[in-house]
Design an enzyme around this catalytic site. Structure first.
Site, PDB file in Angstrom:
ATOM      1  N   ASP A   9       0.854  -1.204   0.000  1.00  0.00           N
ATOM      2  CA  ASP A   9       0.000   0.000   0.000  1.00  0.00           C
ATOM      3  C   ASP A   9       0.886   1.249   0.000  1.00  0.00           C
ATOM      4  OD1 ASP A   9      -1.743   2.090   0.472  1.00  0.00           O
ATOM      5  OD2 ASP A   9      -2.559   1.299   2.348  1.00  0.00           O
ATOM      6  N   ASP A 104      -3.849   2.165  -5.283  1.00  0.00           N
ATOM      7  CA  ASP A 104      -2.485   2.078  -4.745  1.00  0.00           C
ATOM      8  C   ASP A 104      -2.292   0.901  -3.781  1.00  0.00           C
ATOM      9  OD1 ASP A 104      -3.960   3.070  -2.613  1.00  0.00           O
ATOM     10  OD2 ASP A 104      -2.320   4.328  -1.896  1.00  0.00           O
ATOM     11  N   GLU A 105      -3.145  -0.092  -3.877  1.00  0.00           N
ATOM     12  CA  GLU A 105      -3.022  -1.253  -2.996  1.00  0.00           C
ATOM     13  C   GLU A 105      -3.143  -2.536  -3.799  1.00  0.00           C
ATOM     14  OE1 GLU A 105      -5.497  -0.845   0.914  1.00  0.00           O
ATOM     15  OE2 GLU A 105      -6.243   0.583  -0.562  1.00  0.00           O
TER      16      GLU A 105
END
Ligand code: DCP
Ligand code: CA
Length: 396
Positions: A9, A104-105
Site C-alpha cells: 500500500d 495504490d493497494e
C-alpha cells in the site's frame, strides 16, 4: 489457515506522486486537491500535514484552517493512474498471484513457507528506488490481517502478523480498526458492550447475527482473521472492470414509454449482476444506436455508488434525456464502471438499506422461479420480440 498474504500500500499516494516529481516538497505539509478550486477536497494528505489534523476528504478551507502552511496541489489523475499501472505491472511481472485492490493497494498471495518479510523488503526497496514512492507492506495469514498489519505500521512500514499472534497484536484494538467496520457499526457494537477485537472473539456469533444479519458473521470472522464480506470478492478471483448490458431491437423503438421500459429492464439486469458479484459502481454510461446507424453515449461519475436497478434506472434516464435524439432507436446499452465491493457496512446507506434488501429478496424469488418473475410495473410497457447482444467478455 496456512496461507500467506502480503499487502502493498503506497503511503499518501497522490501526494507521493507529486513529491517524486518535486523533491523540494519532501518533508512538508502537502495536500492533493480534487474537485473545483473553491469547493475542492483534499484527497491525499502528507504525513506532515496529518499531524495538524488534516484528513483525506476534508474541504480545502478546513485543511487550510488546521494547517495554514499546507501546500495544496491540484490533482493530476492521469499521472497517478500511470504510476499506479506501472507499479501494478511490476508486481504482476514478479508474482503470479496479484490482486489489485485499489489504485495504490495490491494483495499478493505467497506460498505459505515463503520468507515474506524478505520479499516485502525487496518490494519496498524496488518501488522506492524505481518510482520514488514510499510504501508500507503488511503480511498475514489472510488479506484482512495483512491489511491490519499494514495500517498498524504506516508509513514506510513492514510488519508481519502470524496467525498465533492475532489476539496478542490486534486484540486490544478498537473494532473500528477492522476494514469494513465503520463508525455506525462500531457504535452499534459498542452499545452491546463490544469495544475491541478481543470482545468480538468472545461474543456469541448468533447474537451478532440477530443484531446485524449476515454482517454479524463477517465482523466476527474478520476479527478472528478470516477473510469474509469485503474480501470474499477477491477470493472468488473477481476483478471486473465493468458490468453492463445492451439490447439490439429487431424493430424500431421510438415511444418514450417503450424506451423507458427497455431501459428499466436493462438496468434491472445490470443491478442484478452487480448484486450477484457483491459490487456497487460509481460511474454510469448509457449509449444509444439509431436505425440510421448513428449513435451517441454519455458517461457520468456519481458521488454515491449505485447498487439497485431502480437507482441505475433513474440515473440512466437522467443521462438518456441529455443525449436522446428524436429518431427511431435500435440499441440501448447501460454499463456501470468504477466498481467497488458492496461494503458489509450497508448501514452507510441509511434509508437505501431497505431497497437493497428488497432487491436481494427479489433476486432470490427470480432465481427460483425464473428471470423477471417479479418485475416492476413499468416494465409492462415492454413489448417482446427483441434479441440480446451479450456484452463483451463479462461474466454473467
Ligand atoms: N483518495 C481519494 N479520495 C479519498 C481517499 C483517497 O481520492 N477520500 C485517493 C487519494 C489517495 C489514494 O486514493 O492518495 C489512495 O487512498 P488511501 O486511502 O490509500 O490514502 P493514501 O495513499 O493517500 O494514504 P495512506 O498512506 O493512509 O495509504
Ligand atoms: Ca495508500
Amino acid at each position: 489457515m496456512n496461507r500467506k498474504f502480503l499487502l502493498v500500500d503506497m503511503d499518501a499516494f497522490f501526494v507521493s506522486c507529486e513529491v517524486s516529481a518535486r523533491p523540494e516538497l519532501k518533508g512538508k505539509p502537502v495536500g492533493v486537491v480534487t474537485g473545483a478550486q473553491r469547493h475542492g477536497v483534499v484527497a491525499s494528505v502528507s504525513y506532515e500535514a496529518r499531524k495538524y489534523g488534516v484528513k483525506a476528504g476534508m474541504p480545502t478551507y478546513k485543511a487550510k484552517d488546521l494547517c495554514p502552511s499546507i501546500i495544496l496541489i491540484p490533482a493530476d489523475i492521469t499521472k497517478y493512474a500511470y504510476i499506479s499501472d506501472s507499479i501494478m505491472d511490476y508486481l504482476k511481472s514478479k508474482f503470479p498471484k496479484v490482486e489489485v485492490f485499489s489504485v495504490d493497494e495490491a494483495f499478493i498471495e505467497l506460498s505459505p513457507n515463503a520468507d515474506a518479510l524478505k520479499i516485502g523488503k525487496e518490494i519496498k526497496d524496488y518501488i522506492k528506488k524505481r518510482f520514488h514512492i514510499p510504501l508500507t507492506v503488511g503480511i498475514g495469514p489472510s488479506r484482512v490481517i495483512a491489511k491490519m498489519a499494514c495500517e498498524l505500521s504506516k508509513p514506510d512500514g513492514l510488519m508481519e502478523i502470524k496467525e498465533e499472534e492475532i489476539l496478542q497484536k490486534l486484540g486490544e484494538l478498537d473494532v473500528e480498526e477492522i476494514p469494513g467496520i465503520g463508525e455506525r457499526s462500531a457504535e452499534a457494537l459498542k452499545s452491546m458492550g463490544i469495544r475491541t477485537i478481543k470482545d468480538l472473539w468472545i461474543v456469541d456469533e448468533d447474537l451478532l447475527i440477530r443484531r446485524f444479519g449476515i454482517r454479524g458473521r463477517w465482523f466476527k470472522d474478520m476479527a478472528m482473521g478470516k477473510d469474509s464480506g469485503f474480501f470474499t470478492l477477491l477470493e472468488n478471483g473477481l476483478t471486473l472492470k465493468s458490468i453492463g448490458h445492451s439490447e439490439t431491437f429487431s424493430r424500431d423503438i421510438i415511444e418514450m414509454e417503450e424506451i423507458k421500459a427497455y431501459t428499466l429492464y436493462l438496468c434491472e439486469k445490470v443491478g442484478r449482476r452487480l448484486r450477484k458479484h457483491n459490487l456497487m459502481g460509481y460511474r454510469l454510461s448509457v449509449y444509444v444506436r439509431y436505425t440510421d446507424f448513428t449513435g451517441n453515449g454519455i458517461s457520468k461519475k456519481f458521488k454515491e455508488p449505485v447498487i439497485t436497478g431502480l437507482e441505475i434506472y433513474k440515473k440512466a434516464i437522467f443521462l438518456l434525456n441529455q443525449i436522446l435524439e428524436l429518431k427511431p432507436i435500435r440499441l440501448i446499452g447501460v454499463s456501470v464502471f468504477e466498481l467497488a465491493p458492496l461494503n458489509p457496512q450497508l448501514s452507510l446507506f441509511g434509508d437505501k438499506n431497505k431497497e437493497i434488501a428488497l432487491e436481494f429478496t427479489l433476486d432470490k424469488i427470480n432465481d427460483i422461479y425464473g428471470e423477471f418473475t417479479v418485475r416492476r410495473a413499468r416494465m409492462a410497457g415492454m413489448k417482446t420480440s427483441h434479441h440480446v447482444i451479450p456484452p463483451r467478455g463479462i461474466p454473467r
